[in-house]
Design a protein around this motif. Structure first.
Motif, mmCIF file in Angstrom:
data_model
loop_
_atom_site.group_PDB
_atom_site.id
_atom_site.type_symbol
_atom_site.label_atom_id
_atom_site.label_comp_id
_atom_site.label_asym_id
_atom_site.label_seq_id
_atom_site.Cartn_x
_atom_site.Cartn_y
_atom_site.Cartn_z
ATOM 1 N N ASN A 90 0.820 -1.214 0.000
ATOM 2 C CA ASN A 90 0.000 0.000 0.000
ATOM 3 C C ASN A 90 0.850 1.259 0.000
ATOM 4 O OD1 ASN A 90 -2.327 -1.520 0.002
ATOM 5 N ND2 ASN A 90 -2.682 -1.344 2.197
ATOM 6 N N ASN A 114 -14.445 2.594 -2.405
ATOM 7 C CA ASN A 114 -13.122 2.249 -2.940
ATOM 8 C C ASN A 114 -12.974 2.811 -4.353
ATOM 9 O OD1 ASN A 114 -10.634 1.084 -3.389
ATOM 10 N ND2 ASN A 114 -11.219 -0.899 -2.533
ATOM 11 N N PHE A 172 -8.622 2.397 -5.343
ATOM 12 C CA PHE A 172 -8.029 1.067 -5.475
ATOM 13 C C PHE A 172 -8.813 0.184 -6.434
ATOM 14 C CE2 PHE A 172 -5.015 2.370 -2.689
ATOM 15 C CZ PHE A 172 -4.354 1.398 -1.963
ATOM 16 N N ILE A 220 -2.442 -3.101 -6.065
ATOM 17 C CA ILE A 220 -3.681 -2.821 -5.339
ATOM 18 C C ILE A 220 -4.488 -4.093 -5.131
ATOM 19 C CG2 ILE A 220 -5.979 -1.801 -5.652
ATOM 20 C CD1 ILE A 220 -4.612 0.667 -6.808
#
Length: 306
Positions: A32, A103, A106, A201
């Motif tokens: 990340n 989200n 990502f 990701i």
């Protein structure tokens, strides 16, 4: 639809690598960090400067406003539900945060670029700008309420690498900067770094997902899934009748509004002592369901049924 198969394969790869011992769940932190600090800023910078003109900015900022409205509405609904369920402050903060932060980066970047190519991806960047503000401001505010820590929300925004890349890119677009001015080796390097984003990701997502907390947070997880995957896009569809969009902008806006919870709320929960089990269980369930709901929504959009 191929992008959904790709996403599923990469998520399963991360899940498999964790269970055979090649990677562990803690390795998601390193992945990340690479995504947030390197791959995503490179992608944002390269994509905006390559595909956005000064005249485009007004229409793209409508996407940011759209997601802001959706996110704030989800926050309000989750607050009312959490209060009605008499959640304690740690659980209420976690419930609100995981319900209002989709989200959009990502997973949204991968999905929108897969469905709509580079044009879809650029629009997704402006959708995610809203989510960045929501995550940082609401996440920090709730964190302060739970932990009593004194943290500057403005500093959190200013030092976030994707936000820095977005801001610098917008300023350069306004100033009329052309990316062709840069040496070819530099743009090629940015392209290579950008290419890391989606695989890292999805593998990180596979490392993060775990059903182990679903039993202890089943009801909140189901409610988050309903809010994120059904309430938000239905509200979004209605909102597009008020905010006028070009067809592609409308499709991207609705798809982005239907994303499952972001991974960042889990980070905030660990920093500020929120109910991380609730966030983990909700993120797992909503992400799994979204692998069906998002393609279904896309098919309805393409068929002109909504």
């Amino acid at each position: 639809m191929d992008i959904i198969y790709i996403i599923v394969i990469l998520i399963l790869l991360g899940f498999l690598l964790k269970h055979i011992g090649i990677l562990s769940e803690k390795d998601k932190v390193a992945l990340n960090n690479i995504v947030i600090s390197v791959a995503m800023p490179a992608t944002i910078f390269l994509s905006i400067l390559t595909n956005v003109q000064r005249s485009d900015l007004a229409s793209y900022f409508k996407l940011t406003i759209f997601i802001l409205i959706i996110s704030l509405a989800c926050a309000g609904v989750s607050y009312l539900i959490g209060k009605a369920m008499k959640m304690d402050m740690k659980s209420l903060a976690a419930f609100i945060l995981v319900s209002c932060c989709g989200n959009t980066a990502f997973m949204g970047f991968a999905v929108c670029s897969g469905f709509y190519g580079v044009d879809g991806f650029v629009r997704a960047i402006f959708c995610d700008t809203a989510t960045l503000f929501i995550i940082i401001f609401i996440g920090t505010y709730l964190g302060i309420k739970v932990s009593g820590q004194k943290v500057s929300m403005v500093k959190q925004v200013v030092k976030f690498p994707p936000m820095i890349a977005w801001f610098v890119s917008i300023v350069l677009v306004i100033l009329g900067f052309q990316i062709t001015i840069l040496p070819t080796f530099l743009t090629t390097t940015l392209g290579y770094l950008s290419g890391l984003m989606v695989p890292l990701i999805m593998i990180s997502l596979g490392l993060s997902l775990s059903p182990k907390y679903l039993k202890v947070a089943a009801v909140p997880a189901i409610l988050v899934t309903v809010i994120q995957l059904f309430f938000a896009p239905i509200l979004g569809i209605g909102l597009t009748h008020i905010i006028s969009f070009a067809p592609l902008d409308r499709n991207v806006a609705i798809i982005e509004s239907a994303m499952p919870p972001a991974m960042t709320p889990l980070v905030f929960s660990e920093i500020y002592g929120m109910n991380s089990k609730l966030i983990s269980g909700a993120t797992f369930l909503a992400t799994v369901v979204s692998l069906v709901s998002i393609p279904a929504l896309h098919l309805l959009l393409e068929a002109g049924l909504i």
